[in-house]
Write an enzyme that holds these catalytic residues in place. Structure first.
Site, PDB file in Angstrom:
ATOM      1  N   GLU A 123       0.863  -1.003  -0.058  1.00  0.00           N
ATOM      2  CA  GLU A 123      -0.064   0.050  -0.118  1.00  0.00           C
ATOM      3  C   GLU A 123       0.968   1.144  -0.163  1.00  0.00           C
ATOM      4  OE1 GLU A 123      -4.295  -1.231   1.832  1.00  0.00           O
ATOM      5  OE2 GLU A 123      -2.635  -0.405   3.103  1.00  0.00           O
ATOM      6  N   HIS A 244      -9.119   9.811   2.951  1.00  0.00           N
ATOM      7  CA  HIS A 244      -8.910   8.959   1.878  1.00  0.00           C
ATOM      8  C   HIS A 244      -9.044   9.306   0.509  1.00  0.00           C
ATOM      9  CE1 HIS A 244      -8.275   5.035   0.005  1.00  0.00           C
ATOM     10  NE2 HIS A 244      -8.113   4.642   1.074  1.00  0.00           N
ATOM     11  N   ARG A 290      -0.772   9.228   1.481  1.00  0.00           N
ATOM     12  CA  ARG A 290      -2.361   9.575   1.495  1.00  0.00           C
ATOM     13  C   ARG A 290      -2.678  11.280   1.327  1.00  0.00           C
ATOM     14  NH1 ARG A 290      -5.736   5.269   4.733  1.00  0.00           N
ATOM     15  NH2 ARG A 290      -5.178   3.444   3.067  1.00  0.00           N
ATOM     16  N   HIS A 349     -11.506   9.836   6.703  1.00  0.00           N
ATOM     17  CA  HIS A 349     -11.219   8.231   6.744  1.00  0.00           C
ATOM     18  C   HIS A 349     -10.900   8.012   8.236  1.00  0.00           C
ATOM     19  CE1 HIS A 349     -10.724   4.256   5.388  1.00  0.00           C
ATOM     20  NE2 HIS A 349      -9.484   4.289   5.604  1.00  0.00           N
ATOM     21  N   ARG A 384      -1.421   8.919   9.338  1.00  0.00           N
ATOM     22  CA  ARG A 384      -1.229   7.602   9.373  1.00  0.00           C
ATOM     23  C   ARG A 384      -0.757   6.670   8.191  1.00  0.00           C
ATOM     24  NH1 ARG A 384      -5.788   3.028   8.621  1.00  0.00           N
ATOM     25  NH2 ARG A 384      -6.375   4.461   7.138  1.00  0.00           N
TER      26      ARG A 384
END
Ligand SMILES: Cc1cc2nc3c(=O)[nH]c(=O)nc-3n(C[C@H](O)[C@H](O)[C@H](O)COP(=O)(O)OP(=O)(O)OC[C@H]3O[C@@H](n4cnc5c(N)ncnc54)[C@H](O)[C@@H]3O)c2cc1C
Length: 556
Positions: A123, A244, A290, A349, A384
């Site tokens: 990811e 997100h 992100r 998110h 995060r």
């Protein structure tokens, strides 16, 4: 009144894992606002990040976590996360969690057989594939199922669904510092129950519902965070909300998550003219951090639609087996990952901030602990790392339980008072319209891109909302008694029950939103997920924001 040794608010990964540890030491009551199937955990798709490959792997996981957090990660806490992670995931495997494994006949690039090995995917901002997943993209559900199976085999644990915590019961000492003695619950029948406990764990999740655009389910209204704040606990880093990049973007459809694992498997992001635009924003392309991807999509979306394109990457991949949940959702809208470009846009998110805790889950109030998304240990810093939050819930849920057990001897069951709350009439305004207004305001003025003017508008808007619904925002003991009486006579009216829970949620959303805006106004820099258009640079020194009883301060 109920008396238990430990009260756990929340049945996601943090609460359930904590309950396993607590069950060894006393009676445990786990309460959830809806059924156990409704939590952020249950919706987690991509997987759980864990370094199962030894020391070097662990060191790399730590480095990735520190880098994603943009200078604000508490390195000590992050080291605990990555070092204890493999052991905690090992427990899950022993308890029967069915993480996906390579099938018979599967071979790695060098020709080594991999049959039976755990599958690991990639990811954004991870330096190597380390994400375990289950049933393709239904990881959270599988973890919840296996934890529940394990818990049901243990003595001492009671699971109470459809029970909403209203407030903490606190006793303040002479300096106004509180000790938490339990909590009030609104149960499924609409009655108010006082629960006394030696220690209370807030594992109540995040607050995605504070925004009109979110991937989070309806239960995520920041209740635990708001309750702790009202009781005098410190909140930390409330301005950091992760957006997100790729939620499904079709009018009238929910903002269903298009998992980052899709990009991990090679999906592209393209704009209206088919350009793979991430090349203009970051060398990491679709797997950049992100916040970078979310802002890039936000900017491109000003010119037209943005799409996730899996058509090329999907060749040679059994997409429906790898992403069954996403595929099933899309088929409801006549779309297929193999064939179509999928419209996406950012949505709120994950909450990096929350109730400030140490590495053992202790909050600033005696008797109160927090873990998972409701807590802020500083492990995520300003952003995060993808798939670190399930691991966080697991590791820090277990640690909080350990601390609660060790410290329970010092606890007691003295008389306390319900936490003070203002307010009178209950149904003064249309609560749904009021909540919708708050959520739109927060999305517009305190979302992806922020500045002083917008944040001041948010602050003024929240003040106006507070004024508009005074009766809605707090329940005096008298109002609580009235509420209880009302509900006792209207159990057959689910609309009323829902309205009442919504009243409590409205109060919590407002409390959380106010703390977020206050911290966002105070942080005059751009860092991680907090982007100030008027302060685009990052300060030389990273500091955490702390809010307590309306006061904001910054600490190292
Ligand atoms: C769509 C989606 C996909 C995700 N994918 C991933 C992923 O792949 N990997 C990853 O690491 N993270 C992922 N995340 C984030 C991750 O799922 C969460 O951060 C994590 O599961 C939070 O766990 P938790 O135990 O802290 O809280 P939750 O799982 O949110 O549980 C909160 C619990 O608290 C209860 N509760 C709330 N308020 C009250 C109240 N007043 N009274 C009683 N009970 C209450 C709720 O009912 C619920 O049981 C995803 C999140 C979403 C929304």
């Amino acid at each position: 009144m109920r008396v238990v040794d430990f009260l756990v608010v929340g049945g996601g990964i943090a609460g359930l894992r904590a309950a396993v540890g607590l069950a060894e030491a006393g009676s445990v009551l786990v309460v959830t606002k809806e059924s156990l199937a409704e939590s952020n955990t249950a919706y987690a798709q991509g997987g759980i990040a864990v370094a199962m490959g030894g020391e070097e792997d662990v060191a790399l996981h730590l480095a990735d976590t520190l880098a994603a957090g943009d200078g604000l990660v508490n390195a000590e806490v992050a080291a605990v996360l990555v070092e204890e992670g493999p052991r905690r995931v090992g427990e899950l495997l022993r308890w029967g969690t069915g993480f996906d494994r390579h099938p018979a006949g599967d071979v790695a690039e060098g020709g080594a057989a991999r049959a039976g090995e755990l599958m690991r995917t990639m990811e954004g901002a991870h330096s190597l594939p380390r994400i375990l997943h289950a049933n393709g993209d239904a990881t959270g559900r599988e973890i919840v199922a296996s934890l529940l199976r394990h818990l049901r085999g243990l003595k001492n644990v009671e699971l109470m669904e459809w029970a909403t915590t209203v407030d903490l019961i606190v006793r303040a000492d002479d300096n106004g510092v509180g000790r938490v003695l339990g909590a009030t619950l609104l149960d499924a029948a609409g009655g108010l129950i006082e629960v006394r406990a030696r220690a209370v764990l807030l594992a109540s999740g995040g607050a995605g519902q504070v925004y009109s655009e979110t991937t989070n389910p309806a239960v995520t209204t920041g209740d635990g965070i708001a309750m702790a704040y009202r009781a005098g606990a410190e909140l930390m880093d409330m301005e950091f909300y992760q957006f997100h990049p790729t939620a499904f973007a079709m009018d009238g459809a929910p903002r269903f998550l298009m998992s980052e694992a899709l990009r991990g498997e090679g999906a592209w992001l393209v704009n209206e003219s088919g350009e793979r635009f991430m090349a203009r924003y970051h060398a990491g392309m679709e797997l950049a951090p992100r916040d970078v991807v979310a802002r890039a999509i936000g900017r491109e979306a000003m010119e037209g639609a943005v799409y996730l394109d899996m058509r090329e990457a999907g060749k040679g991949l059994d997409i429906k087996a790898r992403f069954p949940e996403v595929s099933a959702f899309l088929s409801g809208y006549g779309l297929e990952l193999e064939r179509d470009r999928i419209p996406v846009r950012p949505a709120a998110h994950y909450m990096m901030g929350g109730v400030r805790t140490d590495v053992h889950g202790r909050t600033s109030l005696a008797g109160l602990y927090a873990a998972g998304e409701a807590a802020c240990t500083g492990v995520h810093g300003a952003n995060r790392l993808a798939s670190n939050s399930l691991l966080e819930g697991l590791v820090f849920g277990a640690r909080a339980a350990q601390a609660m057990v060790e410290e329970q001897e010092t606890g007691n069951r003295e008389q306390g008072t319900g936490n003070k709350a203002e307010g009178g009439a209950i149904e003064a305004v249309n609560v749904e319209a009021w909540i919708a207004e708050l959520r739109r305001l927060m999305w517009r003025e305190a979302g992806l891109l922020r500045d002083e003017v917008g944040l001041r508008r948010a602050k003024a808007g929240l003040t106006a909302l507070r004024a508009k619904g005074p009766g809605l925002l707090g329940l005096t003991p008298r109002a609580q008694a009235r509420l209880s009486a009302m509900l006792a006579t209207s159990i057959l009216n689910p609309g009323l029950l829902r309205l009442t829970r919504r009243t409590l949620e409205a109060r919590n959303l407002l409390g959380v939103a106010e703390a977020m805006v206050q911290a966002a106004l105070g942080r005059q820099e751009s860092r991680g997920a907090h982007y100030r258009v008027d302060f685009p640079e990052r300060d030389a020194v990273a500091r955490h924001s702390v809010v307590r009883r309306g006061e904001l301060r910054f600490i190292a």
